[in-house]
Scaffold this motif. Structure first.
Motif: not given
Length: 227
Positions: A33-50, A180-186
């Protein structure tokens, strides 16, 4: 080994992409889901996102907008939506490529290699000067540039909040985007979170927190970092 984050709410697709890309020597992380995705991107940015567009908690385009606020990482949309309007919306939001389901794994792998070869559109600063401090966004450290005394320590939440501001000097980042980015959707209406955390950051980094020169509030809109 290049890191790839796959975001899709279909477990079969996540598993298939994980197995295939791991076999192609990528380090793969997945998010349903998007919430998990944004947390993962902020904590350890990947080299690419699918990224799939049809997620259970938010539109995929919201993730694209959120990531683009602070990072140029390549984004490939993989979606069952075939309408031209969907493709245009995703590309306008900042996606680098669009692949329609069902797709060939060889084609997706080729497109992934292509976006990883491209030079970044934006240069992402890792070390930023603010007042009397040097902030290293890669090492998550703050050092004094001159004088004496201890440098402040930032909490994980403060790092997630300040990073998009420092990486985009002079650019307005909306309050909704930050929430939305820091605390998540909602949490887009919890503006008190921003007031409290920005006040703390100003006390830690600004010479005169009551009259900030660097972490600027744009009333009714958001925040901006002025070097």
């Amino acid at each position: 080994m290049r890191r790839v984050l796959i975001v899709d709410d279909e477990p079969q697709i996540l598993k298939a992409l994980d197995i295939d890309l791991t076999a192609r020597h990528y380090a793969v992380a997945t998010a349903p889901d998007g919430t998990t995705a944004l947390l993962l991107v902020s904590r350890q940015p990947p080299d690419a996102l699918i990224l799939d567009l049809g997620l259970p908690d938010m539109p995929g385009t919201d993730i694209i907008h959120g990531v683009r606020a602070w990072s140029p990482l390549p984004i490939i949309v993989v979606s069952g939506r075939t309408g031209p309007a969907d493709k245009v919306e995703a590309l306008d939001a900042g996606a680098d490529d669009f692949v329609t389901k069902p797709f060939s794994m060889d084609e997706l792998a080729a497109r992934l290699r292509a976006v990883l070869r491209r030079p970044p559109v934006l240069e992402e600063p890792e070390t930023v000067a603010i007042a009397d401090y040097r902030v290293d966004l890669g090492a998550f450290t703050v050092e004094r540039r001159s004088g004496t005394g201890d440098a402040p320590r930032l909490t994980p939440t403060e790092w997630r909040l300040i990073a998009p501001l420092l990486r985009n000097p002079g650019r307005l980042i909306t309050g909704r985007q930050l929430l939305r980015e820091v605390w998540g959707p909602g949490n887009e209406k919890r503006t008190n979170y921003l007031r409290v955390y920005l006040a703390t950051l100003r006390h830690k980094l600004e010479p005169d927190p009551a009259h900030p020169r660097h972490l600027i509030t744009v009333p009714g809109m958001g925040y901006r970092f002025e070097p």
